[in-house]
Design a protein around this motif. Sequence first.
Motif, mmCIF file in Angstrom:
data_model
loop_
_atom_site.group_PDB
_atom_site.id
_atom_site.type_symbol
_atom_site.label_atom_id
_atom_site.label_comp_id
_atom_site.label_asym_id
_atom_site.label_seq_id
_atom_site.Cartn_x
_atom_site.Cartn_y
_atom_site.Cartn_z
ATOM 1 N N CYS A 25 0.845 -1.209 0.000
ATOM 2 C CA CYS A 25 0.000 0.000 0.000
ATOM 3 C C CYS A 25 0.876 1.254 0.000
ATOM 4 N N CYS A 28 -2.081 5.960 -1.744
ATOM 5 C CA CYS A 28 -2.497 6.854 -2.840
ATOM 6 C C CYS A 28 -3.952 7.302 -2.729
ATOM 7 N N CYS A 31 -8.431 4.013 -3.926
ATOM 8 C CA CYS A 31 -9.491 3.107 -3.478
ATOM 9 C C CYS A 31 -10.688 3.846 -2.894
ATOM 10 N N ARG A 49 -8.299 2.442 2.636
ATOM 11 C CA ARG A 49 -7.063 3.002 3.185
ATOM 12 C C ARG A 49 -7.180 3.184 4.695
ATOM 13 N N CYS A 82 -12.007 -1.978 -4.268
ATOM 14 C CA CYS A 82 -10.692 -1.382 -4.024
ATOM 15 C C CYS A 82 -9.578 -2.156 -4.733
ATOM 16 N N MET A 83 -9.749 -3.466 -4.824
ATOM 17 C CA MET A 83 -8.721 -4.281 -5.495
ATOM 18 C C MET A 83 -8.719 -4.052 -7.000
ATOM 19 N N THR A 85 -9.409 -1.155 -8.305
ATOM 20 C CA THR A 85 -8.891 0.199 -8.486
ATOM 21 C C THR A 85 -7.411 0.325 -8.144
ATOM 22 N N CYS A 86 -6.955 -0.477 -7.192
ATOM 23 C CA CYS A 86 -5.605 -0.308 -6.642
ATOM 24 C C CYS A 86 -4.515 -0.471 -7.707
ATOM 25 N N SER A 88 -1.366 -0.686 -7.038
ATOM 26 C CA SER A 88 -0.203 -1.325 -6.428
ATOM 27 C C SER A 88 -0.403 -2.810 -6.150
ATOM 28 N N VAL A 90 -2.557 -4.289 -3.993
ATOM 29 C CA VAL A 90 -2.803 -4.630 -2.590
ATOM 30 C C VAL A 90 -3.934 -5.654 -2.514
ATOM 31 N N TYR A 92 -6.379 -6.693 -0.702
ATOM 32 C CA TYR A 92 -7.192 -6.294 0.445
ATOM 33 C C TYR A 92 -8.049 -7.446 0.965
#
Length: 435
Positions: A25, A28, A31, A49, A82-83, A85-86, A88, A90, A92
């Motif tokens: 993470c 940023c 998410c 986040r 969120c996964m 969109t992420c 990096s 992450v 989640y």
Amino acid sequence: MQTNFSAEQLTDSGVAEAEKILRKCVHCGFCTATCPTYVTLGNELDSPRGRIYLIKDMLENDRPADEKVVKHIDRCLSCLACMTTCPSGVHYMHLVDHARAHIEKTYKRPLLNRLNRAVLAFVLPYPARFRASLSFARLARPLAPLFKAIPGLKPVGAMLELAPKRIPPSSQLLGAGAHTPKGEWAGRVAILTGCAQSVLEPDTNAAAARLLNRLGIEVVVPKGEGCCGSLVHHMGREEEALDAARVNVDAWMREIDNGGLDAIIITASGCGTTIKDYGYMLREDPHYAQKAEKVSALARDVTEFLAECEMPEPEIEPGLIVAYHSACSMQHGQKIIRQPKDLLRAAGFELREPAEGHLCCGSAGTYNIMQPEIAGQLRDRKVGNIEATGADLVATGNVGCITQIGMGTKMPVIHTVKLLDWVYGGPKPRELAEG
């Protein structure tokens, strides 16, 4: 994200995996824009986040969960937007699952909350118990407003409101054993019976089997399989979830060893996300790790499998406009986006996609029972976007979404495979035949 776990802490494989996830993470905040609870509530701690910070602090300091952590983790839908969109990578899902298991082990919930959760875990994964409870709920439905007025009993009121007015007969269930294909044999698959879906939508699996049989696919309903474990898994009841996974792995391995399987077909996308994760869930079990990996590799959503089949020409022209709702477990959990829509278009439906399609409808397993206010806001937002399309009906691939969206609209909400079965020679879905 910098972490400060001790070497001793990292000997725990769950903590070690959480630490790897936390390090990815980069704060940023991408998410937050796609998180349904942050969009609804506007609280940083109700964003991925924010929850990551809470989880990091709890695990890093090796302390029990407290009321604040539990409040915001409980509000997470596990929609996994969120996964998607992420940037990096992450993971989640694995992080929040670990946090929920930690909460279950270290936090003593208020009595009514414990009772509500215990009842859900005792009833929902077991079709006979669930069917019996729905019969009672229909009689007690007038008491829903009374229960909803008492803070600790709001989930009871939500359960009563969600109970369908009509419980489909169990005769619609797909029977155990093998269902023989028609025409030239083209493969052999197992199909997950499921728990809640087998009571609320028993004709979904029957439609899937009919369609697959007409494509030359033998469909097997294995003896001994049960709930996939996702309902208790997302409640932090880790051992119960792993036990459910082992039962299913055993049932499917028997079929793999006695005739082979080309796929394990799943018609409830929430179950599909969990079953595809069995390999990870059982990674430390020496007796099941390899078998679980094999099962996860064979797990396919029914539309994912059908998209690779040679479909015949449609037998009817449906002449209907469909608003396609992509369940979170479908688009974010399994990354299945194109296949259901392509299948519906090829079958002759005009497809319209609602605005904010990435946002959850608020079902999320038991979320619409345990968090009814937030779930209601999300449902109303989702229904508003769906109705704005001007479609004739809604198609989706998850029983929870069917129930949740159906609570807020008079539009028929129908499983995608039932529409496909109809167009390719099966009966008209009851939702359209009764309409």
